[in-house]
Design a protein around this motif. Structure first.
Motif, mmCIF file in Angstrom:
data_model
loop_
_atom_site.group_PDB
_atom_site.id
_atom_site.type_symbol
_atom_site.label_atom_id
_atom_site.label_comp_id
_atom_site.label_asym_id
_atom_site.label_seq_id
_atom_site.Cartn_x
_atom_site.Cartn_y
_atom_site.Cartn_z
ATOM 1 N N ARG A 24 0.629 -1.074 -0.037
ATOM 2 C CA ARG A 24 0.105 -0.110 -0.104
ATOM 3 C C ARG A 24 1.041 1.316 0.110
ATOM 4 N NH1 ARG A 24 -0.900 3.052 3.903
ATOM 5 N NH2 ARG A 24 -0.400 1.817 5.830
ATOM 6 N N LEU A 34 -7.123 3.704 0.541
ATOM 7 C CA LEU A 34 -7.363 2.152 0.060
ATOM 8 C C LEU A 34 -8.674 1.824 0.760
ATOM 9 C CD1 LEU A 34 -6.016 -0.416 -1.216
ATOM 10 C CD2 LEU A 34 -5.250 -1.188 0.962
ATOM 11 N N LEU A 63 -7.065 -6.868 -4.159
ATOM 12 C CA LEU A 63 -5.896 -5.919 -3.791
ATOM 13 C C LEU A 63 -4.662 -6.393 -4.747
ATOM 14 C CD1 LEU A 63 -6.327 -6.304 0.135
ATOM 15 C CD2 LEU A 63 -6.399 -4.197 -1.081
#
Length: 273
Positions: A24, A34, A63
């Motif tokens: 991330r 996110l 993801l």
């Protein structure tokens, strides 16, 4: 007093969470950003990154696509050991349970997990609040059924289960699910290595009003106790504490109906449904 605290051990979920956090940050995203991409709470992302919440397979795939991680998270989730698919705070107990010589269980709200049918287990998990993420329920149900294979082990696990009578009238999942669960309990009650007793609702004295417990004896003959409450659980190995719980369990067995009477009660309930 000693207690075995599972939360301090690094699990696969902690490693996966750390990977997600690194990916991330490399993508230049905050937890909030996110979370907004997937319409989930920021606390969900934080919990996953801290290893407190398992990352579900479908979410891992999404993801991987967003973060361009070439399937790394999906592969990591797929390789998580079966025993770690249980909540982190019960994993130590699960490990001891699988090797236990004897197991004594008292439950006051639901049928013990080792005796639950698939549909009853699904109804139990469906009652969880906050609700489980997509896919999490099926993973939990699969893991619970896998856990029941302890009864197939040789040498046999010697077990006794005490359950409250009110559990047998609470229609989790509906009347059909409850009936199948009672039928399963009736079959379990016939097993020579398993005792089943019911605590009548109309009893005027009760030795375990503080809640459920599970007592274990390990192959090395250590005595352990597992107790849990609202979002709290602890595995005890202090001999004095475990001894008190054994005394309580012994009194419970004297207060409950006998195994033969309990089977007749199950028969009566099946006849009424």
């Amino acid at each position: 007093m000693h207690s075995v605290k599972r939360n301090k051990r690094v699990t696969s979920w902690h490693v996966i969470g750390a990977q997600l956090a690194a990916f991330r940050r490399a993508a230049g995203l905050t937890q909030t950003a996110l979370a907004d991409r997937f319409c989930v709470g920021e606390d969900t992302i934080a919990s996953i990154e801290q290893g407190r919440r398992p990352l579900q397979a479908d979410f891992a795939t999404q993801l991987d696509e967003l973060l361009d991680t070439k399937g790394v998270l999906g592969v990591a989730v797929a390789k998580v050991p079966q025993k770690e698919r249980f909540p982190a705070f019960v994993q130590d107990f699960m490990e001891y349970e699988q090797d236990a010589v004897t197991l004594l269980s008292y439950q006051n709200q639901v049928v013990p997990g080792l005796l639950q049918t698939e549909e009853y287990a699904r109804a139990v998990f469906a009652s969880s609040y906050p609700p489980m993420e997509d896919g999490e329920m099926e993973e939990r149900v699969t893991a619970r059924l896998h856990r029941q294979r302890v009864f197939e082990r040789k040498p046999r696990l010697m077990a006794n289960f005490l359950i409250e009578e009110c559990i047998l009238t609470r229609p989790l999942g509906g009347r059909t699910v409850l009936r199948e669960q009672i039928l399963h309990l009736r079959r379990c009650a016939e097993l020579p290595f398993l005792g089943l007793q019911i605590m009548p609702t109309n009893r005027e004295t009760h030795a375990a009003l503080d809640g459920p417990m599970v007592l274990l004896e390990t192959p090395d003959h250590d005595q352990l106790a597992y107790i849990e409450g609202q979002r709290v659980s602890v595995l005890l190995d202090d001999l004095d504490e475990v001894s008190v719980l054994h005394q309580m369990y012994g009194m419970l067995r004297s207060q409950a109906t006998s195994p033969e009477e309990s089977m007749r009660l199950l028969d009566d309930l099946l006849g009424e449904s």
